[in-house]
Write a protein that holds these residues in place. Structure first.
Motif, mmCIF file in Angstrom:
data_model
loop_
_atom_site.group_PDB
_atom_site.id
_atom_site.type_symbol
_atom_site.label_atom_id
_atom_site.label_comp_id
_atom_site.label_asym_id
_atom_site.label_seq_id
_atom_site.Cartn_x
_atom_site.Cartn_y
_atom_site.Cartn_z
ATOM 1 N N GLY A 120 -0.254 -5.105 10.465
ATOM 2 C CA GLY A 120 0.171 -6.385 11.024
ATOM 3 C C GLY A 120 -0.812 -7.032 11.969
ATOM 4 O O GLY A 120 -0.402 -7.820 12.844
ATOM 5 N N LYS A 121 -2.097 -6.754 11.799
ATOM 6 C CA LYS A 121 -3.081 -7.310 12.728
ATOM 7 C C LYS A 121 -3.202 -8.825 12.627
ATOM 8 O O LYS A 121 -3.686 -9.467 13.568
ATOM 9 N N HIS A 122 -2.762 -9.403 11.502
ATOM 10 C CA HIS A 122 -2.867 -10.867 11.329
ATOM 11 C C HIS A 122 -1.655 -11.589 11.902
ATOM 12 O O HIS A 122 -1.546 -12.807 11.785
ATOM 13 N N TYR A 123 -0.747 -10.838 12.532
ATOM 14 C CA TYR A 123 0.432 -11.449 13.141
ATOM 15 C C TYR A 123 0.317 -11.464 14.666
ATOM 16 O O TYR A 123 -0.247 -10.553 15.286
ATOM 17 N N ALA A 124 0.863 -12.524 15.258
ATOM 18 C CA ALA A 124 1.121 -12.579 16.694
ATOM 19 C C ALA A 124 2.575 -12.999 16.856
ATOM 20 O O ALA A 124 3.285 -13.175 15.865
ATOM 21 N N CYS A 125 3.017 -13.142 18.073
ATOM 22 C CA CYS A 125 4.442 -13.357 18.311
ATOM 23 C C CYS A 125 4.672 -14.515 19.276
ATOM 24 O O CYS A 125 4.011 -14.608 20.318
ATOM 25 N N LEU A 126 5.602 -15.404 18.898
ATOM 26 C CA LEU A 126 6.045 -16.485 19.774
ATOM 27 C C LEU A 126 7.514 -16.217 20.107
ATOM 28 O O LEU A 126 8.390 -16.482 19.288
ATOM 29 N N PRO A 127 7.805 -15.672 21.295
ATOM 30 C CA PRO A 127 9.194 -15.311 21.615
ATOM 31 C C PRO A 127 10.015 -16.548 22.010
ATOM 32 O O PRO A 127 9.685 -17.237 22.972
ATOM 33 N N VAL A 128 11.064 -16.817 21.259
ATOM 34 C CA VAL A 128 11.909 -17.977 21.502
ATOM 35 C C VAL A 128 13.294 -17.496 21.926
ATOM 36 O O VAL A 128 13.984 -16.820 21.161
ATOM 37 N N ALA A 129 13.667 -17.826 23.157
ATOM 38 C CA ALA A 129 14.970 -17.412 23.686
ATOM 39 C C ALA A 129 16.021 -18.462 23.346
ATOM 40 O O ALA A 129 15.751 -19.664 23.395
ATOM 41 N N GLY A 130 17.200 -18.020 23.017
ATOM 42 C CA GLY A 130 18.310 -18.917 22.727
ATOM 43 C C GLY A 130 19.415 -18.766 23.754
ATOM 44 O O GLY A 130 19.863 -17.657 24.032
ATOM 45 N N SER A 131 19.833 -19.871 24.349
ATOM 46 C CA SER A 131 20.952 -19.873 25.293
ATOM 47 C C SER A 131 22.080 -20.716 24.727
ATOM 48 O O SER A 131 21.896 -21.476 23.773
ATOM 49 N N PRO A 178 7.788 -15.570 27.954
ATOM 50 C CA PRO A 178 6.755 -14.549 27.758
ATOM 51 C C PRO A 178 7.327 -13.133 27.792
ATOM 52 O O PRO A 178 6.843 -12.262 28.521
ATOM 53 N N LEU A 179 8.362 -12.881 26.992
ATOM 54 C CA LEU A 179 9.030 -11.581 26.977
ATOM 55 C C LEU A 179 9.360 -11.206 25.540
ATOM 56 O O LEU A 179 9.605 -12.070 24.700
ATOM 57 N N LEU A 180 9.422 -9.922 25.268
ATOM 58 C CA LEU A 180 9.900 -9.455 23.974
ATOM 59 C C LEU A 180 11.397 -9.175 24.004
ATOM 60 O O LEU A 180 12.024 -9.056 22.953
ATOM 61 N N GLU A 181 11.961 -9.046 25.201
ATOM 62 C CA GLU A 181 13.394 -8.764 25.343
ATOM 63 C C GLU A 181 13.942 -9.609 26.482
ATOM 64 O O GLU A 181 13.378 -9.622 27.583
ATOM 65 N N ARG A 182 15.027 -10.328 26.232
ATOM 66 C CA ARG A 182 15.587 -11.252 27.214
ATOM 67 C C ARG A 182 16.004 -10.510 28.470
ATOM 68 O O ARG A 182 16.575 -9.424 28.423
ATOM 69 N N HIS A 183 15.719 -11.083 29.622
ATOM 70 C CA HIS A 183 16.106 -10.556 30.930
ATOM 71 C C HIS A 183 15.418 -9.229 31.267
ATOM 72 O O HIS A 183 15.847 -8.532 32.169
ATOM 73 N N ARG A 255 23.847 -15.036 30.501
ATOM 74 C CA ARG A 255 23.420 -13.795 29.846
ATOM 75 C C ARG A 255 23.966 -13.680 28.425
ATOM 76 O O ARG A 255 24.242 -12.589 27.927
ATOM 77 N N VAL A 256 24.150 -14.826 27.778
ATOM 78 C CA VAL A 256 24.517 -14.860 26.362
ATOM 79 C C VAL A 256 23.305 -15.360 25.584
ATOM 80 O O VAL A 256 22.696 -16.362 25.941
ATOM 81 N N GLY A 257 22.974 -14.673 24.518
ATOM 82 C CA GLY A 257 21.793 -15.057 23.741
ATOM 83 C C GLY A 257 20.622 -14.137 24.032
ATOM 84 O O GLY A 257 20.531 -13.539 25.117
ATOM 85 N N GLY A 258 19.764 -14.002 23.069
ATOM 86 C CA GLY A 258 18.617 -13.105 23.208
ATOM 87 C C GLY A 258 17.324 -13.818 22.887
ATOM 88 O O GLY A 258 17.189 -15.023 23.087
ATOM 89 N N ILE A 259 16.363 -13.048 22.372
ATOM 90 C CA ILE A 259 15.050 -13.587 22.028
ATOM 91 C C ILE A 259 14.774 -13.318 20.557
ATOM 92 O O ILE A 259 14.995 -12.205 20.065
ATOM 93 N N ARG A 260 14.317 -14.351 19.865
ATOM 94 C CA ARG A 260 13.882 -14.191 18.489
ATOM 95 C C ARG A 260 12.362 -14.270 18.458
ATOM 96 O O ARG A 260 11.787 -15.307 18.806
#
Length: 313
Positions: A120-131, A178-183, A255-260
């Motif tokens: 997966g070296k050609h992938y990066a990540c854009l963390p999008v949080a949903g509230s 800038p997180l992989l996991e919400r909160h 505290r409802v919703g996470g990160i995609r």
């Protein structure tokens, strides 16, 4: 819209095209106070929501009864995965396990494990949080607005909250964090390991911000998170569904919703919309970008199980 019904009806036999009067009989809050005529596509006789937590618990309980020889480990962290000549060694808080096949379904952390193993070296990540925002019960079922083709984020929708039966939930918002996991700010370091701000990543981000509609959307979603002003701005979006909704009826769902973790394809220089999977064919599968509402989790599990059967044959 009629064309869409004709196209999808063979796959969804209960799909119907509703006019304003028919919508009013099923979702009166959607038409009350609305000017002009509207149309909607409806599916009335299918399940549209599942409590995924209870579903997972039921699977666990059934496995313990049907296969007491199986070992289930919960509440422990996986430290590393090592690939050897005859399989994999998984190091966790509870010691080490040996496996012929491994499936990693850990959102953005799946990409972290993949990169540690050279995939997966050609992938990066854009963390999008949903509230989300709550209101008193206003809808009987799920009501979606039309998705803009230019926006890579889900359009606002409203649906009954499974955990709060007397509430209706509206959202999601889309906030880049800038997180992989919400909160969990400890995952900031993990994000930096997964997504290094190199030239391809910056090109994708600048392309996104180059679209005026996306810039406005992202700015509004930042403001949605602010106390006071947030729900007044969100009211305009929620009124696309409930025209007579009042700001006093909106409450921010804490505290409802996470990160995609939306994948950035650094080779194609674009966002990889939808779900992403890395399967190098060596016996390990990495699932990223899970459906926020677990919409297709069982479908993905069935596909992974079929792959496991092939690998174990």
């Amino acid at each position: 819209m009629a064309v869409s019904v004709e196209r999808f009806h063979p796959h969804y036999p209960d799909m119907e095209l509703l006019d304003t009067d028919a919508i009013a009989t099923r979702e009166p809050s959607v038409t009350a106070g609305r000017r002009g005529q509207v149309m909607a596509i409806s599916i009335a006789n299918e399940y549209t929501a599942v409590n995924s937590h209870k579903l997972a618990r039921s699977f666990e309980q059934q496995v313990r009864v049907l296969r007491p020889d199986y070992e289930i480990q919960l509440g422990c962290s996986v430290r590393a995965i090592h690939q050897g000549e005859h399989g994999f060694r998984i190091d966790s808080d509870n010691g080490s396990l040996l496996a012929r096949v491994v499936v990693v379904s850990a959102g953005g952390h799946s990409l972290l494990f993949a990169k540690r193993m050279g995939y997966g070296k050609h992938y990066a990540c854009l963390p999008v949080a949903g509230s989300f925002y709550h209101t008193p019960k206003l809808l009987n079922g799920k009501v979606y607005t039309i998705q803009s083709e230019k926006l890579p984020f889900a359009a606002v929708h409203g649906d009954p909250d499974l955990l709060e039966p007397e509430m209706t939930r509206f959202g999601p918002t889309a906030l880049v964090l800038p997180l992989l996991e919400r909160h969990n700010w400890r995952t900031l370091a993990d994000l930096l390991r997964v997504t290094q701000p190199d030239l391809p990543v910056l090109k994708v981000l600048f392309t996104l911000l180059g679209e005026a509609e996306i810039r406005r959307y992202m700015m509004r979603n930042i403001l949605f998170e602010l106390p006071g002003i947030g729900k007044r701005l969100f009211l305009d979006d929620a009124r696309k569904i409930i025209p007579l909704l009042q700001v006093e009826q909106l409450t921010f769902a804490k505290r409802v919703g996470g990160i995609r973790p939306v994948m950035i394809d650094k080779q194609a220089l674009k966002l990889h919309l939808g779900e992403a999977q890395i399967n190098p064919g060596t016996g390990i599968i990495f699932n990223m970008t899970p459906s926020p509402g677990a919409t297709s989790c069982l479908g993905n599990a069935a596909k992974d199980f079929a792959t496991i059967q092939e690998l174990m044959a």
